[in-house]
Design an enzyme around this catalytic site. Sequence first.
Site, short mmCIF file in Angstrom:
data_model
loop_
_atom_site.label_atom_id
_atom_site.label_comp_id
_atom_site.label_asym_id
_atom_site.label_seq_id
_atom_site.Cartn_x
_atom_site.Cartn_y
_atom_site.Cartn_z
N GLU A 225 39.32 31.22 50.35
CA GLU A 225 38.18 31.79 49.63
C GLU A 225 37.10 30.73 49.46
O GLU A 225 35.94 30.98 49.77
CB GLU A 225 38.60 32.35 48.26
CG GLU A 225 37.42 32.96 47.51
CD GLU A 225 37.76 33.65 46.19
OE1 GLU A 225 38.91 34.04 46.00
OE2 GLU A 225 36.83 33.79 45.37
N ARG A 303 40.70 34.70 34.47
CA ARG A 303 41.63 35.79 34.79
C ARG A 303 42.98 35.58 34.10
O ARG A 303 43.66 36.53 33.73
CB ARG A 303 41.81 35.94 36.31
CG ARG A 303 42.13 37.37 36.71
CD ARG A 303 42.15 37.53 38.21
NE ARG A 303 41.00 38.26 38.72
CZ ARG A 303 40.86 39.59 38.70
NH1 ARG A 303 41.80 40.36 38.15
NH2 ARG A 303 39.80 40.16 39.19
N GLU A 701 46.52 42.20 45.42
CA GLU A 701 47.12 41.24 44.51
C GLU A 701 48.16 41.81 43.55
O GLU A 701 49.18 41.14 43.30
CB GLU A 701 46.02 40.54 43.71
CG GLU A 701 45.13 39.71 44.59
CD GLU A 701 43.93 39.18 43.83
OE1 GLU A 701 43.06 39.99 43.48
OE2 GLU A 701 43.87 37.98 43.59
N1 LUZ Z 1 37.90 35.58 43.36
C1 LUZ Z 1 36.80 35.47 42.60
C2 LUZ Z 1 38.95 36.31 42.97
O1 LUZ Z 1 35.89 34.77 42.99
N2 LUZ Z 1 36.74 36.14 41.45
C3 LUZ Z 1 37.74 36.91 40.99
O2 LUZ Z 1 37.65 37.51 39.93
C4 LUZ Z 1 38.91 37.00 41.77
N3 LUZ Z 1 39.95 37.70 41.37
C5 LUZ Z 1 41.03 37.75 42.12
C6 LUZ Z 1 41.07 37.06 43.31
N4 LUZ Z 1 40.04 36.36 43.73
MO1 MOS Z 2 41.82 35.86 46.33
S1 MOS Z 2 43.16 34.94 45.18
O1 MOS Z 2 41.00 34.99 47.42
O2 MOS Z 2 41.73 37.43 46.19
#
Ligand code: LUZ
Ligand code: MOS
Length: 745
Positions: A225, A303, A701
């Site tokens: 990510e 989160r 997830e």
């Molecule tokens: N990525 C992000 C995530 O940038 N913001 C989020 O709230 C999130 N939640 C789950 C997985 N990736």
């Molecule tokens: Mo994510 S933890 O890149 O949805």
Amino acid sequence: MTDLIPPHTTGESVFVDDIPEPKDMLHTAVFISNIPHGKIIKLNMQKAKASEGVVKIITAEDIPGENEVGRIIQDEELLAKDKVDFIGQPIAVVFAETKNQANTARDLITIEYEPLPAVFDPREAAKKGMLIAPSRTLSLGDIDSIWDKCETIVEGVAESGGQEHIYMETQGCLAIPGEEGRILLYSSTQNPSTVQNIVSNVIGCDMNKIEVDVKRLGGAFGGKEDQATHWAAICALGVYHTRRPVKLVLDRREDITITGKRHPYSTDYKLGLNKEGKILAFSAKFYQNAGAAADLSTPILGRTLFHATNAYYIPNVRVTAYSCKTNLVPFTAFRGFGGPQGMFVIECALAHASEKSGISIEKLQERNLLDEGDQFPYGMKVEKTQAKRSFAEVLQDSKFDDLKEKQEEFNKKNKLVKKGFSIMPICFGISFTATFMNQAGALVNVYYDGSVNISSGAVEMGQGVNTKIKSIAARTLSINPDRIRMESTNTGKVINTSPTAASSGADLNGKAVEIACKAINERLLNVAKEKLGEGNLALKDEIVYLNDEKTNLTWEELVMSAYLSRVNLSSQAYFAMPGIHYDAEKEKGKPFAYHVFGTAVTEVTIDCLRGTYTFDNVYIVHDAGKSLNYLIDLGQIEGGLVQGMGWMTLEELQYVDGKLLTDALATYKVPDIYFAPKIHTKFLEDADNPYAVLKSKAIGEPPFMYGIGAYFALKDAAQAFRKDKEWVYSAPITPEKLLLYLHEE
Ligand code: LUZ
Ligand code: MOS
């Protein structure tokens, strides 16, 4: 799945390292820090520079733009300049004619440091005030006055370990120079627009000079990510300095050493119940081990807080979280994004409270499940909950009462083999918690032969998002999915994309594709009206219907007519999830479009002589809304479950003085098919969801957190062997740790 499976099974699918190597391409080796904290005194590169095949070696000095890769907080150098903050931090990069030459030269670089004291423990970091950002607190009700009214109060510490992603395709990029300083990047990223943006900052050019193209990834799980950026930027720097194509694909050991993982957490909890087992109060202090730079630690911390009460209604809550800066690799997104770490703690507190109060865990969980209208500590109210329904149905499906009885009998009869079980309800919020990120775009092109190409912002990483999007388009256009081809995700076709993350890939991008297809449909039916006259016109299975009567006009003819009538057969669309908002000052709002619910029952057998264990069965009832594709969703549920079980049981990051010892698949054990239990999954029937495309629900997830049940099933079995010993809430519970619990004094 026709598009997805055959090329994978035949090996035809192209990943970054499979792209035919362009002429004159250079290979890359990264020189990294081997101490956790220290000043760089001297970097000696003479020998390396003279080494065979070396074209260029760069350090921080050679970065024309900014030496910065932090997206949310700018605190992470791409190449360490004056000091290093963790083992594995990139310092210099060698570009050479072959990979071997690059590696050889890299190994000739030497460095002198002045070591500085290092901190690895998040609590120690917090004590020293080493925080990534100010702490955050969510609260509900009046926690201070309620403890007096509690019949049972438990307090303790819960710890969960990090987790390495072990995506099958390691991180990498191939960069190709273009005209006028342009650079094309084939990057293994979930986040093409961020790669484009960060690379443009590093190079010091506009975003329009950088094109990022992503066909597919061999897995990501959050690891790509925000951390695919570094390798793309390094390759782009190679192009900048040499004007030759440059490739870098990390080998497995490098990938495990240099890239971030799931955040380890250490947490203090306190939970209070009344006599009937109603939870009256919960408080917690989460210490997140962020590593040496912010990366995504702050939204991950958020989160954790949002999911701190899991699927339960708790009227009085105060949860605080600290993102603690340590001298380890910057930890990053991993499936669940801090949610699992939060949910693990409340389950620890409940298990503890069950022991102390004598109320069975299943009663305690059931009594406190969310109801419609209940409020989360972040202010949002539960609109439609499937918490109680999934809980009740999974108890039925697993014949839970039977199971419990049989287990008691089994455990009475067997001295050295014990069985245990657990129930794990989940509640996971869907939407990026940063509201602005909940947007997506799509570009749908219909060629005049009737075939269709779709570009969306979604990245295919093996999760099947392209198959889902293709079926959304096929259903909306009412054509055969075989007419549709999914294009690579490209920053020139769909712009300013959010990462494919937060389980929202199909939700957001699918919706944009649906809107684009509807626009094309409308234009085509206008053409049909010209040909067939007024009436109720519709396309069904590639045929035009007039007033519910089949006509002779086919999809192909209609498309050709539209083209000849000079009608636009290309449609760009945009979707922003409505109705969500969050006030970061007040820590209240509606951060999520909706929640995903479900419950798992896990059954385990342990060998008390060896500390080894076998997970026999996992029963799951899962709320997928109206699933877009049951087979894909089933795959996500089973994969997520087993990955979560791995986090809780086998997977252990072992550090000595900041050096990761478990840096290979020989020492870092991930679950395999022999580890996996029999999985019995049922989708909740008649589950509906007004908030996502075609009434579906996000899938990626939430099922990960069913895996938390593995930990508590093991605890249950272990305590059948040893009732006298206090349980320490520390995950993973590896066979070694289990053995010590069973036999240590
Ligand atoms: N990525 C992000 C995530 O940038 N913001 C989020 O709230 C999130 N939640 C789950 C997985 N990736
Ligand atoms: Mo994510 S933890 O890149 O949805």
